[in-house]
Design a protein around this motif. Structure first.
Motif, mmCIF file in Angstrom:
data_model
loop_
_atom_site.group_PDB
_atom_site.id
_atom_site.type_symbol
_atom_site.label_atom_id
_atom_site.label_comp_id
_atom_site.label_asym_id
_atom_site.label_seq_id
_atom_site.Cartn_x
_atom_site.Cartn_y
_atom_site.Cartn_z
ATOM 1 N N ARG A 143 18.226 12.925 25.890
ATOM 2 C CA ARG A 143 18.119 11.478 26.033
ATOM 3 C C ARG A 143 17.044 10.952 25.074
ATOM 4 N NH1 ARG A 143 22.775 10.111 28.483
ATOM 5 N NH2 ARG A 143 23.129 11.445 30.322
ATOM 6 N N SER A 155 15.735 7.134 22.733
ATOM 7 C CA SER A 155 15.923 5.696 22.557
ATOM 8 C C SER A 155 17.007 5.483 21.500
ATOM 9 C CB SER A 155 14.621 5.029 22.107
ATOM 10 O OG SER A 155 14.277 5.444 20.797
ATOM 11 N N GLU A 156 17.542 4.270 21.409
ATOM 12 C CA GLU A 156 18.572 3.999 20.407
ATOM 13 C C GLU A 156 18.034 4.229 19.001
ATOM 14 O OE1 GLU A 156 21.029 0.572 20.590
ATOM 15 O OE2 GLU A 156 20.939 0.440 22.772
ATOM 16 N N ARG A 157 16.784 3.860 18.776
ATOM 17 C CA ARG A 157 16.173 4.069 17.455
ATOM 18 C C ARG A 157 16.074 5.558 17.136
ATOM 19 N NH1 ARG A 157 10.336 4.128 16.112
ATOM 20 N NH2 ARG A 157 10.097 3.819 13.862
ATOM 21 N N GLU A 158 15.645 6.352 18.114
ATOM 22 C CA GLU A 158 15.513 7.791 17.895
ATOM 23 C C GLU A 158 16.876 8.444 17.696
ATOM 24 O OE1 GLU A 158 11.474 8.739 20.496
ATOM 25 O OE2 GLU A 158 13.433 8.618 21.495
ATOM 26 N N GLY A 171 22.031 6.182 23.232
ATOM 27 C CA GLY A 171 20.695 6.752 23.353
ATOM 28 C C GLY A 171 20.706 8.219 23.689
#
Length: 598
Positions: free
Chosen positions: A466, A468-471, A495
């Motif tokens: 899991r 973040s969307e950025r990661e 994500g």
């Protein structure tokens, strides 16, 4: 309150809060102006730690009398004129805020004369209250006097430290600038006492003398020269041997195009280069100069200009790491110490590309001692010596040797742990396990890096991570990077990513945490060496288990073979944990122990 423009005085003091942190900040801005003006000699006089008086005198080009008032106004400069100039700033200062900010919190006097004029002119300012310019006797150049710093902002004065501490910051600043500009003479006085006299250096010997004066002779004696150029990047300077580490990060000087900076990317690259040769909690020492096209670095990041931003941080990070990694590889056991390192000389360019690795190693064979008997010695493992902690024998006839090896020849083994050797300079003690551990480790790394990629192992059950969307977006964009380090993954949602394979040597690692750490590094630095570090940790463990253990009795040929291997092996002065592998006592030290000659 309705919106309204700030007064000039308030605006200047706000700017001063960013630019003028302490007296050393004032000295920095004034010295950078002097250097930008072409000065070849700079005198700095300080009283009361810089609070009572700062006087900077230079022999630069000087300021035209019609420009004296402009020099003290905000956003006025001679160093840039167009927006495009910001893309290739070559001067140390360019924002046009320093003098106005300093003048707003002090009593400032500016006196200057250009070559073309018969006399100088002076202008005085007290807390932004400016007097008209007046004639004054002055040689070519500029003198700036700053008195009673923060006299009109008493709250700021309360945050200043003791006089000694504030002057210490000034002295450190002058040393830094003197390192960046060895062609300029720098003199520093405090309370009418001369503290620093750093004459201009015209050759490599004088440059070494400048480095020794700024960093201490001991640094130069333990320094390894660096001179590498690749892909439009040039790095030169000195890095200290790992044995010369510090308890504090107080001997670290890094310059980008002559500008001293403190940069997280640079710091990370340096730490990675020293990672497996520095003992825990210690800090490396270095003086390094990076030169690159001004368009590839943004110096307009912060008013103090201590920070920069590289256009391609990943390539700069990789270049710095490789350059320092290779330089430290030269720190082999037996390198003559207490001799000044030569100034950097041009070196052949080498590519910045990432080395590939292959996990095709097996654990070392059961008897790790066979290799120790190379270099002309018998290659059979000896039986233990009965009833003795010392293996007695006579060294080769050192008088008959045309050139004794740096670590000399073995004389005995002490308590099954240390090798005692006689060198041309005195006595050498070697921790045989630590030394062989480094030798084994370096050989395993070399074998690993000679392959054509990292062998991966599929996971029996894929792991969902899991993020973040950025990661997750970063992981998807850097899929080639992950494949290159042996990790197979794919995005499974806005994500999340799914990890399907990992490097074989890291099959027992936490795949989720490894991916999160890698993504964090990629977002912060543009690159990551975590997989290589984890693999190296595994190799270090194998090397430790496969190395000579304590109480293993060695023959003289085996001991001498180990000494010769140490002299040939990169980074053999420290074990994999950063501890020293050998020490030497010179004849003078031995004589002193027994009071010989007294």
């Amino acid at each position: 309150m309705r919106i309204h423009p700030l007064s000039t005085r308030v605006a200047n003091q706000i700017a001063a809060g960013e630019v003028v942190e302490r007296p050393a900040s004032v000295v920095k801005e004034l010295l950078e102006n002097s250097l930008d003006a072409g000065a070849r000699r700079v005198e700095v006089e300080v009283e009361g730690g810089g609070v009572r008086l700062i006087r900077v005198r230079d022999d630069g080009q000087g300021i035209h009398p019609d420009d004296l008032g402009l020099a003290l106004s905000r956003h006025a400069t001679s160093k840039i004129s167009e927006v495009d100039d910001l893309a290739h700033v070559a001067s140390l200062g360019f924002r046009g805020e320093a003098l106005a900010s300093i003048a707003s919190v002090s009593r400032l006097t500016l006196t200057s004369r250009t070559e073309a004029l018969p006399q100088g002119w002076r202008i005085e300012v007290e807390g932004s209250a400016e007097r008209p310019p007046a004639p004054a006797a002055h040689p070519r150049g500029t003198t700036v006097e700053v008195r009673d710093l923060f006299f009109n902002t008493p709250a700021r004065r309360k945050f200043l430290r003791t006089e000694k501490t504030e002057f210490g910051h000034i002295e450190e600043l002058v040393r830094r600038l003197a390192l960046a500009r060895p062609d300029v003479t720098f003199n520093l006085s405090h309370n009418q006492r001369r503290v620093l006299e750093l004459g201009a250096a015209s050759g490599s010997v004088e440059r070494d003398r400048r480095v020794a004066a700024a960093c201490g002779q001991a640094f130069l004696e333990h320094a390894l020269p660096v001179a590498v150029e690749a892909a439009g990047l040039h790095l030169d300077g000195w890095v200290a041997e790992p044995a010369f580490s510090r308890s504090q990060a107080d001997l670290q000087y890094f310059f980008v195009n002559g500008r001293m900076v403190r940069d997280k990317l640079v710091g990370h690259a340096v730490r990675q280069a020293y990672k497996d040769v520095l003992y825990g909690g210690r800090h490396p020492a270095f003086v390094l100069f990076l030169t690159l096209d001004p368009e590839r670095v943004d110096v307009n990041v912060h008013p103090t200009k201590h920070e920069v931003r590289f256009r391609d941080g990943r390539s700069v990070h990789d270049f710095l790491f490789r350059a320092l990694h290779e330089a430290l590889a030269g720190a082999r056991a037996g390198r003559p110490e207490h001799q000044p390192a030569a100034s950097p000389t041009p070196a052949a360019a080498w590519p910045v590309s990432r080395r590939t690795m292959a996990l095709n190693l097996r654990e070392p064979a059961g008897d790790p001692y066979g290799e120790l008997a190379r270099a002309g010695a018998a290659s059979v493992a000896p039986p233990p010596l009965a009833g003795s902690a010392v293996a007695p024998a006579a060294p080769p006839d050192v008088e008959a040797e045309p050139q004794m090896p740096p670590l000399g020849y073995a004389v005995a083994q002490i308590h099954g742990i240390y090798i005692l050797a006689q060198s041309a300079r005195g006595l050498v003690l070697v921790d045989m396990h630590a030394a062989h551990e480094r030798i084994t480790y370096e050989r395993m790394k070399a074998a690993l890096e000679s392959g054509e990629g990292i062998r991966s192992q599929p996971l029996l059950v894929p792991v969902t991570v899991r993020l973040s969307e950025r990661e997750a977006g970063c992981a998807e964009d850097q899929a080639d990077f992950f494949r290159g380090v042996g990790i197979g993954l794919e995005r499974s949602g806005p994500g999340s990513v799914v990890v399907r394979q990992v490097p074989a040597l890291l099959r027992d690692a936490d795949a989720g945490q490894l991916v999160r750490d890698l993504v964090a590094d990629l977002l912060e630095h543009g690159t990551s060496r975590r997989v290589e570090e984890r693999i190296n940790e595994g190799l270090a463990t194998l090397a430790c288990h496969g190395s000579v253990r304590a109480n293993r009795q060695l023959t003289l040929p085996e001991m001498n073979a180990l000494l010769r291997d140490m002299e040939r092996t990169e980074r053999s002065g420290q074990c994999n944990h950063g501890r020293p592998t050998w020490v030497e006592l010179g004849l003078a030290e031995l004589d002193a122990l027994f009071l010989r000659g007294r």
